[in-house]
Design a protein around this motif. Sequence first.
Motif, mmCIF file in Angstrom:
data_model
loop_
_atom_site.group_PDB
_atom_site.id
_atom_site.type_symbol
_atom_site.label_atom_id
_atom_site.label_comp_id
_atom_site.label_asym_id
_atom_site.label_seq_id
_atom_site.Cartn_x
_atom_site.Cartn_y
_atom_site.Cartn_z
ATOM 1 N N ILE B 19 0.833 -1.213 0.000
ATOM 2 C CA ILE B 19 0.000 0.000 0.000
ATOM 3 C C ILE B 19 0.862 1.255 0.000
ATOM 4 O O ILE B 19 0.522 2.258 -0.631
ATOM 5 C CB ILE B 19 -1.023 -0.017 1.172
ATOM 6 C CG1 ILE B 19 -2.093 1.066 0.997
ATOM 7 C CG2 ILE B 19 -0.356 0.143 2.516
ATOM 8 C CD1 ILE B 19 -3.282 0.645 0.197
ATOM 9 N N VAL B 23 0.542 4.184 -2.870
ATOM 10 C CA VAL B 23 0.319 5.612 -2.612
ATOM 11 C C VAL B 23 1.424 6.442 -3.263
ATOM 12 O O VAL B 23 1.164 7.487 -3.861
ATOM 13 C CB VAL B 23 0.229 5.892 -1.087
ATOM 14 C CG1 VAL B 23 0.189 7.389 -0.815
ATOM 15 C CG2 VAL B 23 -1.012 5.226 -0.505
ATOM 16 N N ALA B 40 2.548 21.480 -1.717
ATOM 17 C CA ALA B 40 1.199 21.595 -1.158
ATOM 18 C C ALA B 40 0.843 20.335 -0.364
ATOM 19 O O ALA B 40 0.219 20.407 0.689
ATOM 20 C CB ALA B 40 0.187 21.829 -2.275
ATOM 21 N N LEU B 41 1.275 19.179 -0.883
ATOM 22 C CA LEU B 41 1.032 17.923 -0.159
ATOM 23 C C LEU B 41 1.742 17.952 1.191
ATOM 24 O O LEU B 41 1.169 17.595 2.220
ATOM 25 C CB LEU B 41 1.528 16.725 -0.967
ATOM 26 C CG LEU B 41 0.782 16.412 -2.269
ATOM 27 C CD1 LEU B 41 1.456 15.245 -2.973
ATOM 28 C CD2 LEU B 41 -0.681 16.099 -2.004
ATOM 29 N N ILE B 44 -0.075 20.079 3.682
ATOM 30 C CA ILE B 44 -1.281 19.434 4.233
ATOM 31 C C ILE B 44 -0.869 18.407 5.291
ATOM 32 O O ILE B 44 -1.427 18.351 6.384
ATOM 33 C CB ILE B 44 -2.107 18.764 3.115
ATOM 34 C CG1 ILE B 44 -2.681 19.830 2.176
ATOM 35 C CG2 ILE B 44 -3.240 17.921 3.725
ATOM 36 C CD1 ILE B 44 -3.227 19.278 0.865
ATOM 37 N N ILE B 45 0.145 17.603 4.952
ATOM 38 C CA ILE B 45 0.580 16.564 5.892
ATOM 39 C C ILE B 45 1.124 17.195 7.174
ATOM 40 O O ILE B 45 0.852 16.712 8.280
ATOM 41 C CB ILE B 45 1.609 15.628 5.229
ATOM 42 C CG1 ILE B 45 0.917 14.824 4.117
ATOM 43 C CG2 ILE B 45 2.227 14.683 6.260
ATOM 44 C CD1 ILE B 45 1.857 14.064 3.212
ATOM 45 N N THR B 47 0.128 19.771 8.591
ATOM 46 C CA THR B 47 -1.009 20.178 9.418
ATOM 47 C C THR B 47 -1.377 19.073 10.408
ATOM 48 O O THR B 47 -1.852 19.323 11.506
ATOM 49 C CB THR B 47 -2.247 20.453 8.524
ATOM 50 O OG1 THR B 47 -1.859 21.318 7.474
ATOM 51 C CG2 THR B 47 -3.364 21.087 9.321
ATOM 52 N N TYR B 48 -1.114 17.835 9.987
ATOM 53 C CA TYR B 48 -1.529 16.678 10.794
ATOM 54 C C TYR B 48 -0.339 15.952 11.417
ATOM 55 O O TYR B 48 -0.479 14.830 11.881
ATOM 56 C CB TYR B 48 -2.338 15.708 9.932
ATOM 57 C CG TYR B 48 -3.601 16.359 9.432
ATOM 58 C CD1 TYR B 48 -4.701 16.480 10.283
ATOM 59 C CD2 TYR B 48 -3.675 16.903 8.169
ATOM 60 C CE1 TYR B 48 -5.847 17.117 9.857
ATOM 61 C CE2 TYR B 48 -4.811 17.549 7.730
ATOM 62 C CZ TYR B 48 -5.901 17.652 8.586
ATOM 63 O OH TYR B 48 -7.030 18.296 8.166
ATOM 64 N N ARG B 51 -0.632 14.049 14.504
ATOM 65 C CA ARG B 51 -1.820 13.197 14.599
ATOM 66 C C ARG B 51 -1.657 11.911 13.808
ATOM 67 O O ARG B 51 -2.616 11.282 13.411
ATOM 68 C CB ARG B 51 -3.044 13.982 14.106
ATOM 69 C CG ARG B 51 -3.130 15.361 14.783
ATOM 70 C CD ARG B 51 -4.363 16.131 14.442
ATOM 71 N NE ARG B 51 -5.562 15.354 14.626
ATOM 72 C CZ ARG B 51 -6.120 15.085 15.803
ATOM 73 N NH1 ARG B 51 -5.573 15.532 16.907
ATOM 74 N NH2 ARG B 51 -7.213 14.375 15.869
ATOM 75 N N ILE B 52 -0.401 11.556 13.574
ATOM 76 C CA ILE B 52 -0.111 10.376 12.765
ATOM 77 C C ILE B 52 0.667 9.362 13.592
ATOM 78 O O ILE B 52 1.652 9.715 14.239
ATOM 79 C CB ILE B 52 0.696 10.775 11.514
ATOM 80 C CG1 ILE B 52 -0.150 11.726 10.641
ATOM 81 C CG2 ILE B 52 1.120 9.537 10.723
ATOM 82 C CD1 ILE B 52 0.614 12.421 9.551
ATOM 83 N N GLY B 53 0.205 8.123 13.539
ATOM 84 C CA GLY B 53 0.894 7.067 14.266
ATOM 85 C C GLY B 53 0.486 7.049 15.731
ATOM 86 O O GLY B 53 -0.207 7.938 16.210
ATOM 87 N N SER B 114 13.770 5.196 5.037
ATOM 88 C CA SER B 114 12.511 4.840 5.701
ATOM 89 C C SER B 114 12.748 4.386 7.143
ATOM 90 O O SER B 114 11.902 3.760 7.724
ATOM 91 C CB SER B 114 11.801 3.741 4.909
ATOM 92 O OG SER B 114 12.611 2.589 4.837
ATOM 93 N N CYS B 115 13.899 4.747 7.711
ATOM 94 C CA CYS B 115 14.242 4.204 9.031
ATOM 95 C C CYS B 115 13.700 5.041 10.179
ATOM 96 O O CYS B 115 13.854 4.687 11.331
ATOM 97 C CB CYS B 115 15.749 4.051 9.184
ATOM 98 S SG CYS B 115 16.594 5.607 9.474
ATOM 99 N N TRP B 118 8.692 6.342 13.227
ATOM 100 C CA TRP B 118 7.442 7.090 13.396
ATOM 101 C C TRP B 118 6.468 6.493 14.413
ATOM 102 O O TRP B 118 5.710 7.239 15.028
ATOM 103 C CB TRP B 118 6.769 7.345 12.042
ATOM 104 C CG TRP B 118 6.379 6.095 11.311
ATOM 105 C CD1 TRP B 118 7.092 5.461 10.347
ATOM 106 C CD2 TRP B 118 5.204 5.314 11.511
ATOM 107 N NE1 TRP B 118 6.425 4.340 9.935
ATOM 108 C CE2 TRP B 118 5.274 4.222 10.638
ATOM 109 C CE3 TRP B 118 4.094 5.437 12.361
ATOM 110 C CZ2 TRP B 118 4.268 3.247 10.585
ATOM 111 C CZ3 TRP B 118 3.102 4.464 12.315
ATOM 112 C CH2 TRP B 118 3.199 3.395 11.430
ATOM 113 N N LEU B 123 5.158 11.376 13.017
ATOM 114 C CA LEU B 123 5.679 11.583 11.663
ATOM 115 C C LEU B 123 6.854 12.558 11.658
ATOM 116 O O LEU B 123 6.840 13.537 12.366
ATOM 117 C CB LEU B 123 4.569 12.138 10.779
ATOM 118 C CG LEU B 123 4.860 12.053 9.278
ATOM 119 C CD1 LEU B 123 4.773 10.614 8.818
ATOM 120 C CD2 LEU B 123 3.897 12.924 8.504
#
Lengths: 128, 212
Positions: B19, B23, B40-41, B44-45, B47-48, B51-53, B114-115, B118, B123
């Motif tokens: 997945i 993405v 822009a992406l 947006i990310i 902003t959050y 709130r991730i993980g 990717s280490c 998170w 994030l």
Amino acid sequence: MSRPETDLAAALAADTPIPRDAEGPIFAEPWQAQAFALVVELQNKGVFTADEWAQALGAEIREALAAGGCKDGSDYYERWCEALEHLLIAKGLTSHEGVDALAASWARAAEATPHGKPIRLENDPLRS
Amino acid sequence: MSGHHHDHDHHHDNHYTAIEARVKALETLLVEKGYVDPAALDAIIDTYETRIGPRDGARIVAKAWTDPAFAERLRADGTAAVAELGYGGRGGEHIVACFNTPEQHNLIVCTLCSCYPWPVLGLPPVWYKSPPYRAKAVIDPRGTIADFGVTLPESQRIRVWDSTAETRFIVIPMRPAGTEGWSEEKLAGIVTRDSMIGTGLPQIDKAVEDAA
């Protein structure tokens, strides 16, 4: 500036609520936030409308439920990604095969990237 | 870090799940066609970003502040102590806790790949992944931290930790004065992500009173 999810949340049908707490959306993993950001940005750019998105996502979730999918909502963002892909295909912007090929390329690029280096698509050894 | 073996062969350091790759693929084709702007992406990310993980790190720090025996175990074997709380990374990587002291402040770099841990830290912010940050953090850690508005006393040396493929670091900041008697939950609320990377300090003004 209003928070990006406001319009989105308003447009989502009640049967497809976005995972959230009192303060707004929450994401279990980073890719979910990336997929979320893509949809927000595509709406900002007018590629599709909030209504179109709500219909696409709602259809995907209803289909998954009918097929016996997760009822606890834990696969919400998997459905989200499928809805996005299908909507982009319906708009003639890509094809299933196109996404497959690019995803395979990213997977190979990641495997080929050593620690400490950014994962770039060019790192895919099969990419010409 | 020698003598550790994974259950599986470790041929490579980076990996995307199906997945994650999908993405990335959707993002790439939309960027290439000009339908989305990567900046822009990122905005947006960001902003959050808090709130991730599961954001387990703040609870690990708060536990270390309130439970000296846990702090000792965390210092001795971060991987086991973190597992004790039911937290951990995706792979079998080691977790090493770097305790700040009046003599030493710790700063983590890495994560062009990717280490980045998170699940523990939340994030990574966009700046953290940028090559200039990585380069400056190694050459001028004091200046890097100052860029984030944190001035450390000259007497406090700064140690920079560069994550390896198998080791993830978490900074355990010092417990701020004025938090005596606070609950673990209230303490966790002031442990910012930046304070666990080393580019910030706990924010005592972020405290939320416990629910009655």
